[in-house]
Design an enzyme around this catalytic site. Structure first.
Site, mmCIF file in Angstrom:
data_model
loop_
_atom_site.group_PDB
_atom_site.id
_atom_site.type_symbol
_atom_site.label_atom_id
_atom_site.label_comp_id
_atom_site.label_asym_id
_atom_site.label_seq_id
_atom_site.Cartn_x
_atom_site.Cartn_y
_atom_site.Cartn_z
ATOM 1 N N ASP A 12 -17.510 -8.387 -6.185
ATOM 2 C CA ASP A 12 -17.229 -7.985 -4.768
ATOM 3 C C ASP A 12 -18.470 -9.502 -4.434
ATOM 4 O O ASP A 12 -19.410 -9.745 -3.248
ATOM 5 C CB ASP A 12 -17.660 -7.328 -3.796
ATOM 6 C CG ASP A 12 -16.150 -6.391 -4.258
ATOM 7 O OD1 ASP A 12 -15.188 -6.814 -4.296
ATOM 8 O OD2 ASP A 12 -16.100 -5.301 -4.521
ATOM 9 N N ARG A 25 -2.100 -8.298 2.788
ATOM 10 C CA ARG A 25 -2.968 -7.805 1.266
ATOM 11 C C ARG A 25 -1.732 -6.611 0.107
ATOM 12 O O ARG A 25 -0.716 -6.385 0.314
ATOM 13 C CB ARG A 25 -4.233 -7.038 1.087
ATOM 14 C CG ARG A 25 -5.410 -7.687 1.339
ATOM 15 C CD ARG A 25 -6.763 -6.912 1.361
ATOM 16 N NE ARG A 25 -7.389 -6.421 0.065
ATOM 17 C CZ ARG A 25 -8.640 -5.826 -0.156
ATOM 18 N NH1 ARG A 25 -8.979 -5.197 1.184
ATOM 19 N NH2 ARG A 25 -8.435 -5.927 -1.373
ATOM 20 N N SER A 27 -8.062 -5.048 -11.945
ATOM 21 C CA SER A 27 -8.523 -4.117 -10.928
ATOM 22 C C SER A 27 -8.485 -3.062 -11.244
ATOM 23 O O SER A 27 -7.124 -1.565 -11.568
ATOM 24 C CB SER A 27 -6.899 -4.349 -10.182
ATOM 25 O OG SER A 27 -6.955 -3.381 -8.637
ATOM 26 N N GLY A 55 -8.847 -1.725 1.226
ATOM 27 C CA GLY A 55 -7.806 -1.403 -0.260
ATOM 28 C C GLY A 55 -8.147 -0.591 -1.085
ATOM 29 O O GLY A 55 -6.639 0.176 -1.297
ATOM 30 N N LYS A 84 -19.961 2.507 -2.153
ATOM 31 C CA LYS A 84 -18.176 2.722 -1.360
ATOM 32 C C LYS A 84 -17.692 2.956 -2.212
ATOM 33 O O LYS A 84 -16.393 4.147 -1.738
ATOM 34 C CB LYS A 84 -17.939 1.494 -0.543
ATOM 35 C CG LYS A 84 -16.618 1.481 -0.587
ATOM 36 C CD LYS A 84 -15.960 0.177 0.703
ATOM 37 C CE LYS A 84 -16.336 -1.054 0.109
ATOM 38 N NZ LYS A 84 -15.604 -1.928 -0.419
ATOM 39 N N SER A 85 -17.238 3.300 -3.583
ATOM 40 C CA SER A 85 -16.026 3.295 -4.780
ATOM 41 C C SER A 85 -16.370 4.560 -4.950
ATOM 42 O O SER A 85 -15.315 4.967 -5.101
ATOM 43 C CB SER A 85 -15.714 2.345 -5.952
ATOM 44 O OG SER A 85 -16.157 1.006 -5.469
HETATM 45 O O1 LIG Z 1 -11.757 0.846 -6.837
HETATM 46 C C1 LIG Z 1 -13.248 0.252 -6.700
HETATM 47 O O2 LIG Z 1 -13.212 1.147 -5.553
HETATM 48 C C2 LIG Z 1 -12.406 -1.321 -5.845
HETATM 49 C C3 LIG Z 1 -12.259 -1.725 -6.638
HETATM 50 C C4 LIG Z 1 -12.453 -3.735 -6.837
HETATM 51 O O3 LIG Z 1 -10.665 -3.960 -5.861
HETATM 52 P P1 LIG Z 1 -10.064 -4.515 -6.717
HETATM 53 O O4 LIG Z 1 -9.035 -3.642 -7.658
HETATM 54 O O5 LIG Z 1 -8.808 -4.899 -5.847
HETATM 55 O O6 LIG Z 1 -10.386 -4.900 -7.506
HETATM 56 C C5 LIG Z 1 -13.241 -4.233 -5.963
HETATM 57 O O7 LIG Z 1 -13.323 -5.163 -5.209
HETATM 58 C C6 LIG Z 1 -13.388 -2.935 -3.619
HETATM 59 O O8 LIG Z 1 -14.121 -3.569 -3.467
HETATM 60 C C7 LIG Z 1 -13.310 -1.724 -4.864
HETATM 61 C C1 LIG Z 2 -12.384 -6.248 -2.105
HETATM 62 C C2 LIG Z 2 -13.632 -4.993 -1.177
HETATM 63 O O1 LIG Z 2 -13.145 -3.643 -0.433
HETATM 64 P P1 LIG Z 2 -11.134 -3.143 -0.511
HETATM 65 O O2 LIG Z 2 -10.805 -3.523 -1.242
HETATM 66 O O3 LIG Z 2 -11.317 -1.611 -0.563
HETATM 67 O O4 LIG Z 2 -11.242 -3.161 1.536
HETATM 68 C C3 LIG Z 2 -14.746 -5.098 -1.103
HETATM 69 O O5 LIG Z 2 -15.518 -4.134 -0.212
HETATM 70 O O6 LIG Z 2 -15.322 -6.151 -1.465
#
Ligand SMILES: O=C(O)C1=C[C@@H](OP(=O)(O)O)[C@@H](O)[C@H](O)C1
Ligand SMILES: C=C(OP(=O)(O)O)C(=O)O
Length: 448
Positions: A327, A129, A174, A101, A28-29
């Site tokens: 996560d 959030r 983060s 997010g 996903k990232s």
């Molecule tokens: O940069 C990313 O792709 C992500 C960072 C993480 O969030 P945080 O940056 O809020 O820790 C993670 O929880 C999220 O699922 C994906």
């Molecule tokens: C925290 C997560 O995603 P996001 O912050 O992108 O909503 C996640 O996928 O567990």
């Protein structure tokens, strides 16, 4: 405010041993970043293995609204014709990032140094959030944000007319904040410096370098210092997205707790900034091996083999490992319920500001299923009952949180009584094929 429609109640129960191969979807990232960086490059980026979860589809839609040509060629193949750094057009409507997010925070960064005005929103979870963690550093570049009290969506951001490069120490661990600042730094002249005191997932740094940006990373007394030279011309890429270790966590953990199981999860990216869960499970005594370890696209990759592990023990998870498995704490806490003795998780305050307050959501659901849990602001302890001794029989609220829904559905595969979640709809945000993939292994999981 957006939403995903009518709730989809789901349940799971004990059944035959899980066996076979679980081909989980793309990361996903990396999928979000492929679309966003593709939109900021000049020319056509080709992507294979894109995660077609709702979070990523919302990012694709947003990139179109900014003027990039984003095309779905089927079976995870996508292309993005980018508009170049600073080339985003002002979208005609509101940018709705749904539940994501990562999507909203990275896109805010990507537009913050272009002089356009953009309104962002999302579903009820995303609108609760904190966004101040991103808009604060974006203000240093000259961007202006107006939102609800407490820095919540919906929010309107006007990008800087004459952006200034910044030097910023990220105050919370983060990757989203770090990435937002780096993406904003692309549009500012000169060097933007981002310092993180705790290392978080490094996909943005690796991918920026791949797209041709000038970027260095140094370890210093201050922490990890990332220096980016602004206003590059990003070169389009051919990206093969690795499979998501955060999705792999679900079939892996299911196999560890469901009697007699033996499951192979091929081709999982084991970037050390993401693989903390697997290390933790092995320390707990899980029968989890890395088969056929290799390098692909500069990333370590292996096939994960997980077998039923009736003798796992609770451990204290090192807080320094938290970012690399952030996560995965919900599903780890499920495995912990089937281990012997306490599993102690500290330094995990960030879990309280995810799609839900994940400590509270898991603690309440685990307690309802007969498991003792203690919690504080940034820690929690799950008291394991041992294999074959976890009652279950609860209906849990998923709170618009895919990982809460999937964690309790995994749990039900090994509890004495079935587990139910009130709404499995959010699973589609990150792992749309969760149900067929799990039933393909033999799991009794489905609509209630
Ligand atoms: O940069 C990313 O792709 C992500 C960072 C993480 O969030 P945080 O940056 O809020 O820790 C993670 O929880 C999220 O699922 C994906
Ligand atoms: C925290 C997560 O995603 P996001 O912050 O992108 O909503 C996640 O996928 O567990």
């Amino acid at each position: 405010m957006s939403g995903h429609g009518d709730p989809i109640p789901m349940m799971s129960q004990r059944g035959p041993a899980l066996c076979g191969e679980a081909h989980v979807p793309g990361d996903k990232s990396i999928s979000h970043r492929s679309l966003i960086l593709g939109a900021m490059a000049v020319g056509e980026t080709k992507i294979e293995g894109l995660l077609e979860g709702q979070d990523v589809l919302d990012t694709a839609k947003a990139m179109r609204a900014f003027g990039a040509e984003v095309t779905d060629h089927g079976e995870g193949r996508w292309s993005v014709h980018g508009v170049g750094v600073g080339g985003f057009a002002e979208p005609a409507g509101v940018i709705d990032c749904g539940n994501s997010g990562t999507g909203v925070r990275l896109i805010m960064g990507a537009m913050a140094t272009t002089p356009i005005t953009v309104t962002f929103t999302g579903d009820a979870s995303l609108c609760s959030r904190p966004m101040g963690r991103v808009t604060d550093p974006l203000a240093l570049f000259g961007a202006k944000a107006e939102g609800r009290e407490g820095g919540r969506l919906p929010m309107t951001i006007t990008g800087a007319v004459e952006p200034m490069p910044v030097r910023y120490t990220v105050p919370v661990p983060s990757a989203q904040v770090k990435s937002a600042v780096l993406l904003a730094g692309l549009g500012a002249p000169g060097k933007t410096v981002v310092i993180e005191t705790e290392a978080t997932r490094d996909h943005t740094e690796r991918m920026l370098a791949g797209f041709g940006a000038e970027l260095t990373v140094e370890e210093s007394g201050e922490g990890r210092v990332i220096t980016l030279t602004g206003q590059p011309e990003l070169r389009p890429q051919h990206i093969v997205v690795p499979r998501d270790p955060s999705s792999a966590a679900f079939p892996v953990c299911a196999a560890l707790i469901a009697e007699g199981s033996d499951v192979l999860v091929p081709n999982i990216g084991l970037n050390p900034t993401r693989a903390g869960l697997f290390e933790t499970l092995r320390e707990m005594g899980a029968d989890l091996t890395y088969e056929n370890p290799r390098e692909e696209g500069g990333e370590p990759v292996a096939d994960l083999r997980a077998r039923f592990s009736p003798n796992m023990k609770g451990i204290e998870v090192p807080p320094a490992r938290a970012a690399s498995m952030i996560d995965e704490y919900p599903v780890l806490s499920v495995v912990a319920a089937f281990a012997q003795g306490p599993t102690v998780m500290r330094g995990v305050k960030e879990l309280r500001v995810k799609e839900s307050d994940r400590i509270d959501a898991m603690a309440q659901g685990l307690r309802a299923a007969g498991v003792e849990v203690e919690e504080g602001e940034d820690w929690w302890i799950v008291h394991g009952r041992g294999q074959g001794n976890v009652p279950g029989g609860a209906t849990v609220e998923s709170r618009l949180d895919h990982r809460i829904a999937m964690s309790f559905l995994v749990m039900g595969l090994a509890t004495t009584e079935p587990m139910r979640v009130d709404d499995g709809g959010p699973i589609a945000t990150s792992f749309p094929v969760f149900e067929p993939l799990m039933t393909g292994l033999g799991a009794k999981v489905g609509r209630a």
